[in-house]
Design a protein around this motif. Structure first.
Motif, PDB file in Angstrom:
ATOM      1  N   ARG A  64     -19.303 -10.130  -5.739  1.00  0.00           N
ATOM      2  CA  ARG A  64     -20.030  -9.760  -4.452  1.00  0.00           C
ATOM      3  C   ARG A  64     -19.454  -8.332  -4.082  1.00  0.00           C
ATOM      4  N   HIS A  65     -18.406  -7.892  -4.346  1.00  0.00           N
ATOM      5  CA  HIS A  65     -18.027  -6.438  -4.047  1.00  0.00           C
ATOM      6  C   HIS A  65     -19.014  -5.178  -4.820  1.00  0.00           C
ATOM      7  N   GLU A  66     -19.278  -5.668  -5.861  1.00  0.00           N
ATOM      8  CA  GLU A  66     -19.900  -4.656  -6.524  1.00  0.00           C
ATOM      9  C   GLU A  66     -21.481  -4.849  -6.109  1.00  0.00           C
ATOM     10  N   GLU A  67     -21.867  -5.930  -5.655  1.00  0.00           N
ATOM     11  CA  GLU A  67     -23.247  -6.114  -4.964  1.00  0.00           C
ATOM     12  C   GLU A  67     -23.131  -5.454  -3.753  1.00  0.00           C
ATOM     13  N   GLY A  68     -21.989  -4.922  -2.936  1.00  0.00           N
ATOM     14  CA  GLY A  68     -22.105  -4.554  -1.516  1.00  0.00           C
ATOM     15  C   GLY A  68     -21.989  -5.748  -0.612  1.00  0.00           C
ATOM     16  N   ARG A  69     -21.914  -7.043  -0.936  1.00  0.00           N
ATOM     17  CA  ARG A  69     -22.028  -8.145  -0.058  1.00  0.00           C
ATOM     18  C   ARG A  69     -20.729  -8.608   0.563  1.00  0.00           C
ATOM     19  N   GLY A  70     -19.620  -8.075   0.134  1.00  0.00           N
ATOM     20  CA  GLY A  70     -18.279  -8.317   0.908  1.00  0.00           C
ATOM     21  C   GLY A  70     -17.487  -9.708   0.341  1.00  0.00           C
ATOM     22  N   PHE A  71     -16.634  -9.827   0.568  1.00  0.00           N
ATOM     23  CA  PHE A  71     -16.006 -11.092  -0.332  1.00  0.00           C
ATOM     24  C   PHE A  71     -14.960 -11.802   0.641  1.00  0.00           C
ATOM     25  N   GLU A  72     -14.986 -11.122   1.774  1.00  0.00           N
ATOM     26  CA  GLU A  72     -13.839 -11.939   2.996  1.00  0.00           C
ATOM     27  C   GLU A  72     -14.306 -13.388   3.165  1.00  0.00           C
ATOM     28  N   ARG A  73     -15.554 -13.676   3.474  1.00  0.00           N
ATOM     29  CA  ARG A  73     -15.883 -14.996   3.807  1.00  0.00           C
ATOM     30  C   ARG A  73     -15.788 -15.855   2.616  1.00  0.00           C
ATOM     31  N   LEU A  74     -16.054 -15.250   1.194  1.00  0.00           N
ATOM     32  CA  LEU A  74     -15.933 -16.094   0.223  1.00  0.00           C
ATOM     33  C   LEU A  74     -14.292 -16.392  -0.016  1.00  0.00           C
ATOM     34  N   GLN A  75     -13.574 -15.548   0.228  1.00  0.00           N
ATOM     35  CA  GLN A  75     -12.102 -15.927   0.140  1.00  0.00           C
ATOM     36  C   GLN A  75     -11.591 -16.968   1.063  1.00  0.00           C
ATOM     37  N   ARG A  76     -12.225 -17.127   2.347  1.00  0.00           N
ATOM     38  CA  ARG A  76     -11.728 -18.007   3.392  1.00  0.00           C
ATOM     39  C   ARG A  76     -12.427 -19.335   2.700  1.00  0.00           C
ATOM     40  N   LYS A  77     -13.725 -19.471   2.318  1.00  0.00           N
ATOM     41  CA  LYS A  77     -14.386 -20.394   2.052  1.00  0.00           C
ATOM     42  C   LYS A  77     -13.722 -21.144   0.575  1.00  0.00           C
ATOM     43  N   SER A  78     -13.358 -20.303  -0.441  1.00  0.00           N
ATOM     44  CA  SER A  78     -12.742 -20.930  -1.558  1.00  0.00           C
ATOM     45  C   SER A  78     -11.560 -21.655  -1.315  1.00  0.00           C
ATOM     46  N   SER A  79     -10.767 -21.308  -0.476  1.00  0.00           N
ATOM     47  CA  SER A  79      -9.464 -22.289  -0.323  1.00  0.00           C
ATOM     48  C   SER A  79      -8.829 -21.753   0.947  1.00  0.00           C
ATOM     49  N   ARG A  80      -8.588 -22.416   1.912  1.00  0.00           N
ATOM     50  CA  ARG A  80      -7.723 -22.148   3.036  1.00  0.00           C
ATOM     51  C   ARG A  80      -6.374 -21.856   2.681  1.00  0.00           C
ATOM     52  N   ASN A  81      -5.890 -22.166   1.556  1.00  0.00           N
ATOM     53  CA  ASN A  81      -4.613 -22.044   1.032  1.00  0.00           C
ATOM     54  C   ASN A  81      -4.632 -21.190  -0.032  1.00  0.00           C
ATOM     55  N   ALA A  82      -5.634 -20.087   0.050  1.00  0.00           N
ATOM     56  CA  ALA A  82      -5.794 -19.097  -1.123  1.00  0.00           C
ATOM     57  C   ALA A  82      -4.547 -18.217  -1.038  1.00  0.00           C
ATOM     58  N   PRO A  83      -4.034 -17.731  -2.304  1.00  0.00           N
ATOM     59  CA  PRO A  83      -2.793 -17.211  -2.358  1.00  0.00           C
ATOM     60  C   PRO A  83      -3.302 -15.636  -1.835  1.00  0.00           C
ATOM     61  N   GLY A  84      -2.250 -14.635  -1.837  1.00  0.00           N
ATOM     62  CA  GLY A  84      -2.534 -13.155  -1.580  1.00  0.00           C
ATOM     63  C   GLY A  84      -2.925 -12.647  -2.932  1.00  0.00           C
ATOM     64  N   LEU A  85      -3.628 -11.551  -2.687  1.00  0.00           N
ATOM     65  CA  LEU A  85      -4.392 -10.772  -3.730  1.00  0.00           C
ATOM     66  C   LEU A  85      -4.105  -9.283  -3.448  1.00  0.00           C
TER      67      LEU A  85
END
Length: 426
Positions: A57-78
Motif C-alpha cells: 500500500r505504501h508503494e502504491e501511495g495509499r497509506g497503511f495506517e488504517r491497515l495497521q489498525r485493522k490488522s490487529s489492535r494489539n499489533a507490535p511496534g514496527l
C-alpha cells in the motif's frame, strides 16, 4: 465418621493430587518451552505478512495506517527503513531507553525490487493465567486427569476394600462371635494385608481358646462345688435336728450355704448362655414384660410400676434369653433403690430397632463406673451391703448380644439410673 477422615478418601486424594501435580508441572514446563519456540515462528510469519501488505500500500501511495489498525489492535511496534536511501518508512517502536533492542529484525524485498530492513517489537504476550486455563480445559489434559482419577480410585479400592472386610470380622469378634475368621481369599493374599488377616485369625483362635477354657473352668468348678455344698447342707440338717432351729451358729451356716448356692447358680447361668440357641420365632415383648411385672408386684406390692409397650413390639429370638436379661435388669433396680420408689419402662421404635428404657428413681451411680456395671463380679459400693455377686447385668448383656441387641447404662438427668436396651425389630 466424616468423609474426609476416611482412609479411602485420604489415599485417593494423596495419589490423585500427586499425579495431577506431576502431570501439570510436566505439561507446564515442557509446554512453556515449546510454546516459546512456536511463538517466535508465529510472530515472524505474522510480521512478514503484515509488513508485506503495508509496503504494497505504501508503494502504491495509499497509506497503511488504517491497515495497521485493522490488522490487529494489539499489533507490535514496527520500524521500516528502505535500504539504499535509508529513508524511514515507519517507526512505531516504543523507546525503552539506551541499549533496547527490537524482538525481531529481518530484511524484506518488495515486488517493485526495493529492499527494506524491518524491526518488529514484541507481540503482546498472552496472560499466564489464560494460558494455564486453556491448558486445563484442553482435551488432552481432561483425559489425563480422568485416567489418573480412575487409576487412583482403583488403587484405593484395592487397599481399602479388604481393610473394611477385616474391620467387619473384628467387629463380629468384639460382639461375641468367637468363631469368626477372615475369609479364605483375604487370608490367602501374599501382601501385608494377607499377613494382617492371618494374624487376626491367630488372635481369634487364642481368644476363643482362652474364653472357652475360662467358661469350662467356671462350669467345672461350679459342678465340683455342688457336691461339697450338698454335703454341707446335709450336715447342717443333721445339726438342726440336734441343736434346734434357733441356734445362731446353725443359722449362720444355713445362710452361708444359701449364698454359695446362689453364686454357683449365677456362675452356671453365665457360662451356659452361649449354649442357648437363638431361636427364630417371634414373640411379644409386651406379654413378657407383663409377666415380669406381675412377679415384681408379688415380691414388692408397694413398688410403683409403670410400663408403656404396644402390642406391635415384637422381637425374634429365644424368649428365655430376653426374659433372663430383663429379669436381671429389674432385679438390679429392685435391690439398689428404696422400696417405695417407682420403676418406669418406655418403648420407642427407631429405624429397625426397638429401644426399651428402664429407669429407676434411686441414687444413680458415679459416671466413671457406668460401663463397669456390666463386668462380671463388679459390685457398686454405695454404703449398703448387697447380697448380689455382680453377675446379673453381665448375664443381661451377654443374653442381649446373642439376640442381636445391646444394653448401656446412663444416669437420668432427673435422677436415677436408666438402662437403654436395643433389640432388632421382628
Amino acid at each position: 465418621m466424616r468423609w474426609y477422615r476416611s482412609l479411602y478418601w485420604k489415599i485417593f486424594l494423596a495419589i490423585w493430587l500427586s499425579s495431577v501435580l506431576v502431570i501439570l508441572a510436566t505439561v507446564v514446563i515442557v509446554g512453556g518451552m515449546s510454546h516459546h519456540e512456536r511463538d517466535a515462528e508465529v510472530q515472524e510469519a505474522r510480521a512478514r505478512a503484515l509488513v508485506e501488505r503495508m509496503l504494497e500500500r505504501h508503494e502504491e501511495g495509499r497509506g497503511f495506517e488504517r491497515l495497521q489498525r485493522k490488522s490487529s489492535r494489539n499489533a507490535p511496534g514496527l520500524r521500516i527503513v528502505e535500504l539504499g536511501t535509508n529513508a524511514l518508512v515507519l517507526d512505531t517502536l516504543p523507546r525503552r531507553g539506551p541499549g533496547a533492542r527490537p524482538a525481531l529484525t529481518f530484511e524484506l524485498d518488495s515486488e517493485s525490487g526495493r529492499r527494506y530492513r524491518v524491526q518488529v517489537g514484541a507481540w503482546p504476550q498472552r496472560e499466564q493465567f489464560g494460558r494455564f486455563l486453556g491448558l486445563l480445559v484442553s482435551v488432552q489434559i481432561v483425559l489425563i486427569l480422568l485416567v489418573s482419577a480412575l487409576t487412583s480410585l482403583l488403587l484405593t479400592w484395592l487397599v481399602v476394600r479388604p481393610l473394611k472386610r477385616l474391620r467387619l470380622h473384628t467387629r463380629a469378634l468384639a460382639q461375641g462371635d468367637l468363631a469368626v475368621r477372615t475369609d479364605q481369599k483375604l487370608a490367602a493374599r501374599g501382601d501385608e494385608i494377607g499377613e494382617l488377616a492371618r494374624e487376626f485369625d491367630t488372635m481369634a483362635d487364642y481368644v476363643e481358646r482362652t474364653l472357652g477354657a475360662s467358661q469350662r473352668l467356671m462350669q467345672d468348678v461350679s459342678h465340683e462345688l455342688r457336691a461339697p455344698l450338698a454335703r454341707l447342707q446335709a450336715a447342717a440338717g443333721l445339726l438342726e435336728q440336734r441343736l434346734g432351729e434357733g441356734d445362731p451358729l446353725l443359722q449362720r451356716l444355713n445362710r452361708e450355704c444359701g449364698r454359695i448356692d446362689r453364686l454357683i447358680t449365677e456362675i452356671l447361668s453365665l457360662s451356659r448362655l452361649e449354649a442357648l440357641q437363638p431361636a427364630l420365632e417371634a414373640f411379644s415383648v409386651q406379654e413378657l414384660v407383663a409377666e415380669l411385672m406381675e412377679d415384681i408386684r408379688f415380691q414388692q406390692p408397694d413398688r410403683q410400676l409403670s410400663f408403656e409397650l404396644p402390642k406391635s413390639c415384637r422381637v425374634r429370638g429365644n424368649r428365655l434369653l430376653l426374659e433372663r436379661a430383663l429379669g436381671n435388669v429389674f432385679n438390679n433396680a429392685l435391690k439398689h433403690t428404696p422400696a417405695g420408689t417407682a420403676i418406669e419402662l418406655t418403648q420407642a421404635t427407631v429405624g429397625k430397632q426397638h429401644e426399651l428404657r428402664i429407669r429407676d428413681h434411686g441414687p444413680g451411680v458415679p459416671a466413671d463406673t457406668l460401663e463397669q456395671l456390666f463386668d462380671p463380679f463388679f459390685r457398686q459400693r454405695n454404703g449398703a451391703e448387697s447380697d448380689g455377686y455382680g453377675l446379673g447385668l453381665s448375664i443381661a448383656r451377654r443374653a442381649l448380644r446373642i439376640l442381636g441387641g445391646s444394653i448401656e447404662a446412663r444416669n437420668h438427668p432427673d435422677g436415677g439410673l436408666e438402662m437403654l436396651i436395643r433389640l432388632p425389630v421382628a
